[in-house]
Design a protein around this motif. Structure first.
Motif, PDB file in Angstrom:
ATOM      1  N   TYR A  10       0.840  -1.205   0.000  1.00  0.00           N
ATOM      2  CA  TYR A  10       0.000   0.000   0.000  1.00  0.00           C
ATOM      3  C   TYR A  10       0.871   1.249   0.000  1.00  0.00           C
ATOM      4  O   TYR A  10       0.646   2.175  -0.780  1.00  0.00           O
ATOM      5  CB  TYR A  10      -0.926   0.031   1.215  1.00  0.00           C
ATOM      6  CG  TYR A  10      -2.146  -0.828   1.065  1.00  0.00           C
ATOM      7  CD1 TYR A  10      -3.268  -0.364   0.372  1.00  0.00           C
ATOM      8  CD2 TYR A  10      -2.205  -2.104   1.606  1.00  0.00           C
ATOM      9  CE1 TYR A  10      -4.402  -1.144   0.231  1.00  0.00           C
ATOM     10  CE2 TYR A  10      -3.330  -2.895   1.483  1.00  0.00           C
ATOM     11  CZ  TYR A  10      -4.430  -2.406   0.785  1.00  0.00           C
ATOM     12  OH  TYR A  10      -5.548  -3.181   0.649  1.00  0.00           O
ATOM     13  N   LEU A  11       1.867   1.281   0.858  1.00  0.00           N
ATOM     14  CA  LEU A  11       2.728   2.457   0.954  1.00  0.00           C
ATOM     15  C   LEU A  11       3.530   2.660  -0.325  1.00  0.00           C
ATOM     16  O   LEU A  11       3.693   3.792  -0.801  1.00  0.00           O
ATOM     17  CB  LEU A  11       3.660   2.350   2.161  1.00  0.00           C
ATOM     18  CG  LEU A  11       2.979   2.376   3.524  1.00  0.00           C
ATOM     19  CD1 LEU A  11       4.005   2.144   4.619  1.00  0.00           C
ATOM     20  CD2 LEU A  11       2.218   3.665   3.749  1.00  0.00           C
ATOM     21  N   GLU A  12       4.016   1.584  -0.902  1.00  0.00           N
ATOM     22  CA  GLU A  12       4.784   1.675  -2.140  1.00  0.00           C
ATOM     23  C   GLU A  12       3.917   2.217  -3.278  1.00  0.00           C
ATOM     24  O   GLU A  12       4.336   3.115  -4.023  1.00  0.00           O
ATOM     25  CB  GLU A  12       5.345   0.314  -2.520  1.00  0.00           C
ATOM     26  CG  GLU A  12       6.171   0.330  -3.791  1.00  0.00           C
ATOM     27  CD  GLU A  12       6.766  -1.018  -4.126  1.00  0.00           C
ATOM     28  OE1 GLU A  12       7.175  -1.182  -5.284  1.00  0.00           O
ATOM     29  OE2 GLU A  12       6.817  -1.904  -3.254  1.00  0.00           O
ATOM     30  N   ASN A  13       2.711   1.695  -3.412  1.00  0.00           N
ATOM     31  CA  ASN A  13       1.815   2.170  -4.467  1.00  0.00           C
ATOM     32  C   ASN A  13       1.402   3.615  -4.228  1.00  0.00           C
ATOM     33  O   ASN A  13       1.296   4.397  -5.182  1.00  0.00           O
ATOM     34  CB  ASN A  13       0.595   1.260  -4.585  1.00  0.00           C
ATOM     35  CG  ASN A  13       0.913   0.017  -5.365  1.00  0.00           C
ATOM     36  OD1 ASN A  13       1.082   0.075  -6.576  1.00  0.00           O
ATOM     37  ND2 ASN A  13       1.017  -1.108  -4.686  1.00  0.00           N
ATOM     38  N   LEU A  14       1.187   3.982  -2.997  1.00  0.00           N
ATOM     39  CA  LEU A  14       0.869   5.370  -2.681  1.00  0.00           C
ATOM     40  C   LEU A  14       2.035   6.277  -3.061  1.00  0.00           C
ATOM     41  O   LEU A  14       1.835   7.327  -3.670  1.00  0.00           O
ATOM     42  CB  LEU A  14       0.522   5.520  -1.198  1.00  0.00           C
ATOM     43  CG  LEU A  14       0.142   6.921  -0.737  1.00  0.00           C
ATOM     44  CD1 LEU A  14      -1.044   7.468  -1.518  1.00  0.00           C
ATOM     45  CD2 LEU A  14      -0.169   6.907   0.751  1.00  0.00           C
ATOM     46  N   LEU A  15       3.245   5.858  -2.757  1.00  0.00           N
ATOM     47  CA  LEU A  15       4.430   6.645  -3.108  1.00  0.00           C
ATOM     48  C   LEU A  15       4.548   6.812  -4.626  1.00  0.00           C
ATOM     49  O   LEU A  15       4.821   7.907  -5.117  1.00  0.00           O
ATOM     50  CB  LEU A  15       5.694   5.992  -2.552  1.00  0.00           C
ATOM     51  CG  LEU A  15       7.012   6.665  -2.913  1.00  0.00           C
ATOM     52  CD1 LEU A  15       7.068   8.080  -2.358  1.00  0.00           C
ATOM     53  CD2 LEU A  15       8.185   5.847  -2.394  1.00  0.00           C
ATOM     54  N   ILE A  16       4.323   5.749  -5.374  1.00  0.00           N
ATOM     55  CA  ILE A  16       4.409   5.816  -6.838  1.00  0.00           C
ATOM     56  C   ILE A  16       3.389   6.817  -7.384  1.00  0.00           C
ATOM     57  O   ILE A  16       3.725   7.684  -8.187  1.00  0.00           O
ATOM     58  CB  ILE A  16       4.202   4.421  -7.455  1.00  0.00           C
ATOM     59  CG1 ILE A  16       5.412   3.535  -7.154  1.00  0.00           C
ATOM     60  CG2 ILE A  16       3.961   4.517  -8.961  1.00  0.00           C
ATOM     61  CD1 ILE A  16       5.197   2.064  -7.451  1.00  0.00           C
ATOM     62  N   SER A  46      -7.155   3.957   6.205  1.00  0.00           N
ATOM     63  CA  SER A  46      -7.550   4.436   7.537  1.00  0.00           C
ATOM     64  C   SER A  46      -6.663   3.814   8.611  1.00  0.00           C
ATOM     65  O   SER A  46      -6.238   4.491   9.544  1.00  0.00           O
ATOM     66  CB  SER A  46      -9.013   4.111   7.810  1.00  0.00           C
ATOM     67  OG  SER A  46      -9.846   4.872   6.985  1.00  0.00           O
ATOM     68  N   SER A  47      -6.373   2.538   8.454  1.00  0.00           N
ATOM     69  CA  SER A  47      -5.495   1.845   9.392  1.00  0.00           C
ATOM     70  C   SER A  47      -4.089   2.440   9.340  1.00  0.00           C
ATOM     71  O   SER A  47      -3.470   2.697  10.383  1.00  0.00           O
ATOM     72  CB  SER A  47      -5.461   0.352   9.061  1.00  0.00           C
ATOM     73  OG  SER A  47      -4.546  -0.320   9.878  1.00  0.00           O
ATOM     74  N   TYR A  53       1.256   6.594   9.187  1.00  0.00           N
ATOM     75  CA  TYR A  53       1.959   6.455   7.917  1.00  0.00           C
ATOM     76  C   TYR A  53       1.351   7.279   6.785  1.00  0.00           C
ATOM     77  O   TYR A  53       2.022   7.583   5.809  1.00  0.00           O
ATOM     78  CB  TYR A  53       1.989   4.992   7.466  1.00  0.00           C
ATOM     79  CG  TYR A  53       2.757   4.108   8.403  1.00  0.00           C
ATOM     80  CD1 TYR A  53       4.138   4.250   8.560  1.00  0.00           C
ATOM     81  CD2 TYR A  53       2.123   3.127   9.143  1.00  0.00           C
ATOM     82  CE1 TYR A  53       4.850   3.446   9.427  1.00  0.00           C
ATOM     83  CE2 TYR A  53       2.821   2.310  10.014  1.00  0.00           C
ATOM     84  CZ  TYR A  53       4.183   2.475  10.154  1.00  0.00           C
ATOM     85  OH  TYR A  53       4.878   1.676  11.012  1.00  0.00           O
ATOM     86  N   VAL A  54       0.070   7.597   6.898  1.00  0.00           N
ATOM     87  CA  VAL A  54      -0.656   8.280   5.830  1.00  0.00           C
ATOM     88  C   VAL A  54      -1.431   9.443   6.425  1.00  0.00           C
ATOM     89  O   VAL A  54      -1.923   9.357   7.552  1.00  0.00           O
ATOM     90  CB  VAL A  54      -1.650   7.295   5.143  1.00  0.00           C
ATOM     91  CG1 VAL A  54      -2.525   8.003   4.126  1.00  0.00           C
ATOM     92  CG2 VAL A  54      -0.895   6.144   4.494  1.00  0.00           C
ATOM     93  N   GLU A  55      -1.530  10.535   5.673  1.00  0.00           N
ATOM     94  CA  GLU A  55      -2.380  11.646   6.092  1.00  0.00           C
ATOM     95  C   GLU A  55      -3.442  11.887   5.019  1.00  0.00           C
ATOM     96  O   GLU A  55      -3.217  11.620   3.840  1.00  0.00           O
ATOM     97  CB  GLU A  55      -1.574  12.903   6.365  1.00  0.00           C
ATOM     98  CG  GLU A  55      -0.811  13.465   5.202  1.00  0.00           C
ATOM     99  CD  GLU A  55      -0.010  14.693   5.575  1.00  0.00           C
ATOM    100  OE1 GLU A  55      -0.406  15.792   5.148  1.00  0.00           O
ATOM    101  OE2 GLU A  55       1.000  14.542   6.277  1.00  0.00           O
ATOM    102  N   PHE A  56      -4.597  12.359   5.466  1.00  0.00           N
ATOM    103  CA  PHE A  56      -5.745  12.548   4.585  1.00  0.00           C
ATOM    104  C   PHE A  56      -6.110  14.009   4.431  1.00  0.00           C
ATOM    105  O   PHE A  56      -5.859  14.823   5.310  1.00  0.00           O
ATOM    106  CB  PHE A  56      -6.983  11.829   5.147  1.00  0.00           C
ATOM    107  CG  PHE A  56      -6.945  10.346   4.971  1.00  0.00           C
ATOM    108  CD1 PHE A  56      -7.189   9.774   3.741  1.00  0.00           C
ATOM    109  CD2 PHE A  56      -6.685   9.522   6.046  1.00  0.00           C
ATOM    110  CE1 PHE A  56      -7.168   8.408   3.574  1.00  0.00           C
ATOM    111  CE2 PHE A  56      -6.659   8.159   5.893  1.00  0.00           C
ATOM    112  CZ  PHE A  56      -6.908   7.601   4.656  1.00  0.00           C
ATOM    113  N   ARG A  57      -6.753  14.280   3.325  1.00  0.00           N
ATOM    114  CA  ARG A  57      -7.402  15.552   3.052  1.00  0.00           C
ATOM    115  C   ARG A  57      -8.845  15.223   2.660  1.00  0.00           C
ATOM    116  O   ARG A  57      -9.173  14.086   2.372  1.00  0.00           O
ATOM    117  CB  ARG A  57      -6.712  16.293   1.891  1.00  0.00           C
ATOM    118  CG  ARG A  57      -5.315  16.750   2.209  1.00  0.00           C
ATOM    119  CD  ARG A  57      -5.337  17.891   3.230  1.00  0.00           C
ATOM    120  NE  ARG A  57      -4.031  18.485   3.396  1.00  0.00           N
ATOM    121  CZ  ARG A  57      -3.258  18.296   4.444  1.00  0.00           C
ATOM    122  NH1 ARG A  57      -3.626  17.513   5.405  1.00  0.00           N
ATOM    123  NH2 ARG A  57      -2.098  18.891   4.542  1.00  0.00           N
ATOM    124  N   PRO A  58      -9.705  16.235   2.603  1.00  0.00           N
ATOM    125  CA  PRO A  58     -11.095  15.981   2.189  1.00  0.00           C
ATOM    126  C   PRO A  58     -11.172  15.332   0.814  1.00  0.00           C
ATOM    127  O   PRO A  58     -10.246  15.430   0.013  1.00  0.00           O
ATOM    128  CB  PRO A  58     -11.711  17.388   2.167  1.00  0.00           C
ATOM    129  CG  PRO A  58     -10.873  18.180   3.101  1.00  0.00           C
ATOM    130  CD  PRO A  58      -9.480  17.625   2.971  1.00  0.00           C
TER     131      PRO A  58
END
Length: 72
Positions: A10-16, A46-47, A53-58
């Motif tokens: 998940y983190l790798e795909n988010l980074l890409i 969410s986890s 590890y992750v931050e959200f915006r609207p």
């Protein structure tokens, strides 16, 4: 801290996707890239957010937090 292979994916795909877009990533784009439902992505993100590890915006936008970047 050691992450499970799934969380690393998940983190790798988010980074890409974050690198390609130059900023925040839509969760629907994560779902498309990984071949999972948006609900599955939302739950995992969410986890990862609760773990720092992750931050959200609207509107379902996400990016790696400093903690997420350091663990890559």
């Amino acid at each position: 801290m050691t992450l499970s292979e799934s969380r690393e994916d998940y983190l790798e795909n988010l980074l890409i996707l974050e690198t390609r877009s130059g900023g925040f990533v839509r969760q629907v784009d994560m779902a498309s890239r990984m071949g999972f439902s948006k609900a599955s992505i939302s739950k995992a993100m969410s986890s990862l957010s609760a773990e720092g590890y992750v931050e959200f915006r609207p509107r379902g936008l996400a990016r790696l937090s400093n903690g997420g970047t350091q663990n890559r």
